[in-house]
Structure formats: C-alpha cells, structure tokens
Write an enzyme that holds these catalytic residues in place. Structure first.
Site, PDB file in Angstrom:
ATOM      1  N   GLY A 116       0.837  -1.191   0.000  1.00 12.61           N
ATOM      2  CA  GLY A 116       0.000   0.000   0.000  1.00 12.61           C
ATOM      3  C   GLY A 116       0.873   1.243   0.000  1.00 12.61           C
ATOM      4  O   GLY A 116       2.104   1.141  -0.137  1.00 12.61           O
ATOM      5  N   ASP A 142      -8.197  -0.884   1.081  1.00  7.92           N
ATOM      6  CA  ASP A 142      -8.672   0.499   1.262  1.00  7.92           C
ATOM      7  C   ASP A 142      -8.785   1.247  -0.073  1.00  7.92           C
ATOM      8  O   ASP A 142      -9.467   2.266  -0.159  1.00  7.92           O
ATOM      9  CB  ASP A 142      -7.714   1.273   2.178  1.00  7.92           C
ATOM     10  CG  ASP A 142      -7.486   0.573   3.504  1.00  7.92           C
ATOM     11  OD1 ASP A 142      -8.308  -0.291   3.868  1.00  7.92           O
ATOM     12  OD2 ASP A 142      -6.485   0.875   4.176  1.00  7.92           O
ATOM     13  N   ARG A 278     -28.754  -3.593  15.730  1.00  2.00           N
ATOM     14  CA  ARG A 278     -27.729  -4.632  15.880  1.00  2.00           C
ATOM     15  C   ARG A 278     -26.532  -4.268  15.001  1.00  2.00           C
ATOM     16  O   ARG A 278     -26.674  -3.564  13.999  1.00  2.00           O
ATOM     17  CB  ARG A 278     -28.256  -6.000  15.449  1.00  2.00           C
ATOM     18  CG  ARG A 278     -29.361  -6.539  16.338  1.00  2.00           C
ATOM     19  CD  ARG A 278     -28.819  -6.993  17.695  1.00  2.00           C
ATOM     20  NE  ARG A 278     -29.845  -7.668  18.495  1.00  2.00           N
ATOM     21  CZ  ARG A 278     -30.700  -7.052  19.314  1.00  2.00           C
ATOM     22  NH1 ARG A 278     -30.674  -5.732  19.428  1.00  2.00           N
ATOM     23  NH2 ARG A 278     -31.572  -7.749  20.004  1.00  2.00           N
TER      24      ARG A 278
HETATM   25  O1  F6P Z   1      -5.033  -0.923   5.490  1.00  2.00           O
HETATM   26  C1  F6P Z   1      -5.749  -2.114   5.500  1.00  2.00           C
HETATM   27  C2  F6P Z   1      -6.501  -2.298   6.788  1.00  2.00           C
HETATM   28  O2  F6P Z   1      -7.228  -3.510   6.690  1.00  2.00           O
HETATM   29  C3  F6P Z   1      -7.411  -1.144   7.172  1.00  2.00           C
HETATM   30  O3  F6P Z   1      -8.598  -1.125   6.429  1.00  2.00           O
HETATM   31  C4  F6P Z   1      -7.591  -1.422   8.649  1.00  2.00           C
HETATM   32  O4  F6P Z   1      -7.887  -0.226   9.355  1.00  2.00           O
HETATM   33  C5  F6P Z   1      -6.226  -1.922   9.051  1.00  2.00           C
HETATM   34  O5  F6P Z   1      -5.608  -2.422   7.877  1.00  2.00           O
HETATM   35  C6  F6P Z   1      -6.258  -3.008  10.094  1.00  2.00           C
HETATM   36  O6  F6P Z   1      -4.950  -3.314  10.428  1.00  2.00           O
HETATM   37  P1  F6P Z   1      -4.539  -4.514  11.376  1.00  2.00           P
HETATM   38  O7  F6P Z   1      -4.559  -5.766  10.557  1.00  2.00           O
HETATM   39  O8  F6P Z   1      -3.182  -4.165  11.842  1.00  2.00           O
HETATM   40  O9  F6P Z   1      -5.553  -4.580  12.483  1.00  2.00           O
END
Ligand code: F6P
Length: 360
Positions: A116, A142, A278
C-alpha cells in the site's frame, strides 16, 4: 530474451486477497517468458534483514495453486518501519542498511514490492538509498493508493461487504431492526460507498463526508413513515461527526487503530430513534479468503507488467490500472496523491440520486 536475471518479490503491509495471484503471475512471466530466477522474500523487508536473508524458491510448475489462495505465502508485516525499527530494548533503530545489504547479498537484479502507500514509500526510500532496482505493485483493500483506479484486494473486500449487506437485509426486514455493518478502509470510504450502493444500503457513512446523528435518525424515521420498519446502514471505520470525532482504540504500544464506531452508532441510534439496532463488524474477513475474479485478473495484469518493466530496465515506477489498461507511473507521484472518495464524484452522486442517506 535479454540477460539472465535473479529478481526478488515481497509482500508488505496488511494482507489482502490476490497477493498470491500476483506472485504466481510474476513467477510465470519471469521464469516462463524470460528464463529468470525468482526469489520470494519472506515477511516483507524483515526477510532481507535476516542473516542469511530468508527467501523462498519458486518452481514454475508449482505456482498455479496460488491463483485462488488467500493471504500471502511469503508472509507480511505492517509493523517495523526499517528506518525506525522497534528494538527489544524499546529503542528505535535505523536498520535500512541491513535490508539493502541483504538485497545485494542475494545478487538480485531487481525487486518487486507489493504494498500500500505506506509500504511503497518505505520501499522506494530503501531503493533510492541502496541502489535497488525497484518496481511497485499497489495492493490494499482500502483502495487509497494514488493514481491507480484499483489496487489488489479491493474488489474482493467489496464483494464480501456486499454479500454481508445482502444477508443483513433479510434479517433486518424480518425483525424490523436497524442493522449496522462496520467495514474497514481507514481514512478512505471506498469499501463502504461501493458495497453500500451495490448492496442497497439505506445509509452509507464514509470518512470523507462528516455525519450527524440527527440526519441518520431522520432517515430511519422517514422509512418508518413509509411503512419500512427496518434500515440497513454501512459505516466506514473512520467516519467522524461534523464535530470531527471518530472512534479509535489504542493497543499496548500506544498505537491507535480504528474500530468500534458501529457499536457507538448503534447505541446512539437506539437512544435517539428508539429503533432496535444490531451491529456486524466485518473486520479481517474483508482481507482473507478467495480473491474475486477481478482481483485475480488485475493481479495477473500487474504481475506480468511489473516483470516486463524490469525487462525494459524501467525502475522507480508503479504499475497502475487506468481506463481498463495497465500503465506505469513514477512511484513518487502515486504515493504523493492519496486517493480518498471524491465527495462530488460519481459514486457519491449516485448514492444521493438513489435517496441513500450519507449522514450530511
Ligand atoms: O489498510 C488495510 C486495513 O485492513 C485497514 O482497512 C484497517 O484499518 C487496518 O488495515 C487493520 O490493520 P490490522 O490488521 O493491523 O488490524
């Protein structure tokens, strides 16, 4: 055919569906077309930091099983920036030179990094500092990497979120409930807006458009007045109110993570609208699993194009998807242009045109 080369490939940052499909495509193109050797670098740059460097050898005949496999066979990490690497004593250490030395020790002619924006920025800095011939491939659920219309993993995540909305509609209608689906995406609402439209959500909240609770509750009331006593909302993890508040959690190291806004909203909505509410938090299910056909297709196109760039000795660039084509752009341009949802763009206009509440 060109000179014999040994190239490296690594996956960096959070995993997603389609990473293995890229690895497969790179192996086929590099070994099958050019007769090169491909070394997989284990656990992102950490494999190059290890001594001896940790690598995986590929055989072209054995990579086809990777096409539909989730995750990354190379392993990955979204921690441990090599320029400020956390050491056991708690100090941060610049370990960039160890990675550069690892690349040269392996005798690599070039390195393909799938990452990314954060990973691509780090890999580019390493490449510039250490004379690494680097080509980047964008991946992230993302979909926020600049210039490219699509990054690996995004389509699969949207499919998973859309399917979840489809399922939630039935149970929402059966029980006259407000169903909130919390999705990932960090500061970009691409997953929420795409899945929300595709999955027929009544409310879509994205970080690019601050919301008020009043507007969300008004939508629920409007639907009730029309005899629709249920409501399905998709909420991006980093949404914030017009006052700028978002919901985050911090881990033991003090680093913050998004997550929790679905439950926060459910509580607020049931208090202010009286609706039974919910929450479903999709979390990492959006990253795992079998890649969608589109992600496999883009993975194949990116993998082949990245190897071809190396054959042409074009480096410091990233492959991108634009107007149904793969083209390449300078990595510096891609990482300097964060790609959020355009609040005046087609998707937002489409959602508004369908009467979907965006919280504003
Ligand atoms: O950047 C990808 C992502 O999945 C985001 O959408 C999310 O906020 C983050 O990584 C979660 O990261 P981790 O796997 O460290 O909890």
């Amino acid at each position: 055919m060109g000179a014999q080369k040994r190239i490296g490939i690594l996956t960096s940052g959070g995993d997603c569906a389609g990473l293995n499909a890229v690895i497969r495509a790179v192996v086929h193109r590099a070994m099958g077309t050019y007769g090169w050797e491909v070394l997989g670098i284990c656990r992102a740059t950490q494999g190059l930091m290890s001594r001896p460097p940790q690598v995986m050898h590929f055989e072209q005949e054995k990579v086809d099983r990777l096409l539909s496999m989730g995750g990354t066979v190379l392993g990955t990490t979204n921690k441990g920036n090599p320029f400020a690497f956390p050491m056991p004593d708690g100090n941060l250490c610049d370990r960039s030179q160890e990675i550069i030395d690892g690349y040269h020790q392996l005798g690599l002619s070039a390195l393909i990094g799938i990452g990314g924006d954060g990973s691509l920025a780090i890999l580019r800095k390493l490449a510039q500092q250490g004379g690494i011939n680097f080509v980047g491939i964008p991946k992230t659920i993302d979909n926020d990497v600049g210039i490219t219309e699509r990054s690996i993993g995004f389509d699969t995540a949207v499919n998973i979120a859309t399917e979840a909305l489809d399922r939630l509609h039935f149970t929402a209608a059966s029980h006259d409930r407000v169903m909130i689906l919390e999705v990932m995406g960090r500061d970009a609402g691409h997953i929420a807006i795409c899945a929300g439209i595709a999955g027929g959500a009544d409310v879509i909240l994205i970080p690019e458009i601050p919301y008020t609770l009043e507007k969300v509750c008004r939508k629920i009331k409007e639907r009730q007045a029309q005899g629709k006593h249920f409501c399905v909302a998709i909420v991006s993890e980093a949404v914030c109110t017009t006052g700028g508040e978002s919901i985050t959690q911090s881990d033991r190291s003090g680093a913050y993570r998004f997550g929790g806004v679905g439950h926060y909203l459910a509580d607020q909505i049931s208090t202010y609208s009286g609706a039974e509410t919910r929450v479903t938090v999709l979390g990492h299910t959006q990253r795992g699993g079998i890649p969608s056909p589109l992600d496999r297709l883009i993975a194949a196109a990116f993998g082949v194009a990245a190897v071809d760039l190396i054959a042409e000795e074009k480096y410091d660039c990233m492959v991108t998807w634009q107007n149904r084509q793969v083209v390449h752009v300078p990595i510096a341009d891609a990482i300097s242009q964060y790609q959020a949802v355009d609040p005046d763009g087609t998707l937002v206009k489409t959602a508004r045109g369908l009467g979907i509440c965006l919280g504003d």
